[in-house]
Design a protein around this motif. Structure first.
Motif, PDB file in Angstrom:
ATOM      1  N   GLU A  32      -5.570  -0.384  -6.761  1.00 35.73           N
ATOM      2  CA  GLU A  32      -5.442  -0.424  -5.313  1.00 35.73           C
ATOM      3  C   GLU A  32      -4.981  -1.813  -4.906  1.00 35.73           C
ATOM      4  N   SER A  33      -5.045  -2.126  -3.622  1.00 36.42           N
ATOM      5  CA  SER A  33      -4.633  -3.457  -3.180  1.00 36.42           C
ATOM      6  C   SER A  33      -5.452  -4.528  -3.888  1.00 36.42           C
ATOM      7  N   VAL A  34      -6.730  -4.236  -4.083  1.00 37.27           N
ATOM      8  CA  VAL A  34      -7.588  -5.097  -4.885  1.00 37.27           C
ATOM      9  C   VAL A  34      -8.003  -4.265  -6.104  1.00 37.27           C
ATOM     10  N   LYS A  35      -7.457  -4.619  -7.269  1.00 34.25           N
ATOM     11  CA  LYS A  35      -7.765  -3.855  -8.476  1.00 34.25           C
ATOM     12  C   LYS A  35      -9.234  -4.025  -8.833  1.00 34.25           C
ATOM     13  N   HIS A  36      -9.853  -2.929  -9.275  1.00 36.15           N
ATOM     14  CA  HIS A  36     -11.215  -3.007  -9.764  1.00 36.15           C
ATOM     15  C   HIS A  36     -11.465  -1.944 -10.826  1.00 36.15           C
TER      16      HIS A  36
END
Length: 121
Positions: free
Chosen positions: A76-80
């Motif tokens: 996503e916009s912030v990978k996790h």
């Protein structure tokens, strides 16, 4: 140069493989937290503040390598990353629970023995 022959044989049994999978200071706590739904590395880090992120990452990688946990990578916009127990990992949890029950049953004796041995060291 002579070939080295190992004097202590490596055990090839279920006990040894179980020990290898669970060997690590934080692995049992990691498994318990993942089973409860705490599944991101940052969440694990908050719940086990005594462990460094490097150690947690190494132990997560070992559990992953052994097939005890799996991971989903969210791009996503912030990978996790989120970890979850595999079927193999779920089959290990009753054993972990039994170990905890045994420890709670004998906690006073164990505490005394550990404190005595630590004082001597």
């Amino acid at each position: 140069m002579a070939n080295y022959e190992r004097k202590i044989p490596i055990l090839d049994c279920g006990h040894e493989y179980t020990r290898r999978v669970l060997h690590g200071k934080w692995k049992i706590r990691i498994l318990l937290y993942i089973a409860e739904g705490i599944n991101r590395p940052s969440e694990l880090e908050r719940h086990i503040p005594q462990a460094t992120r490097r150690v947690l990452d190494a132990q997560l990688a070992e559990l992953f390598k052994h097939g005890i946990i799996a991971k989903t990578i969210f791009d996503e916009s912030v990978k996790h990353v989120e970890y979850y127990l595999t079927d193999l990992g779920n089959s290990l949890m009753p054993i972990v629970a039994m170990m905890g029950k045994w420890g709670n049953t004998h906690i006073d004796k164990l505490r005394k023995a550990i404190n005595t041995s630590t004082a001597l060291a």
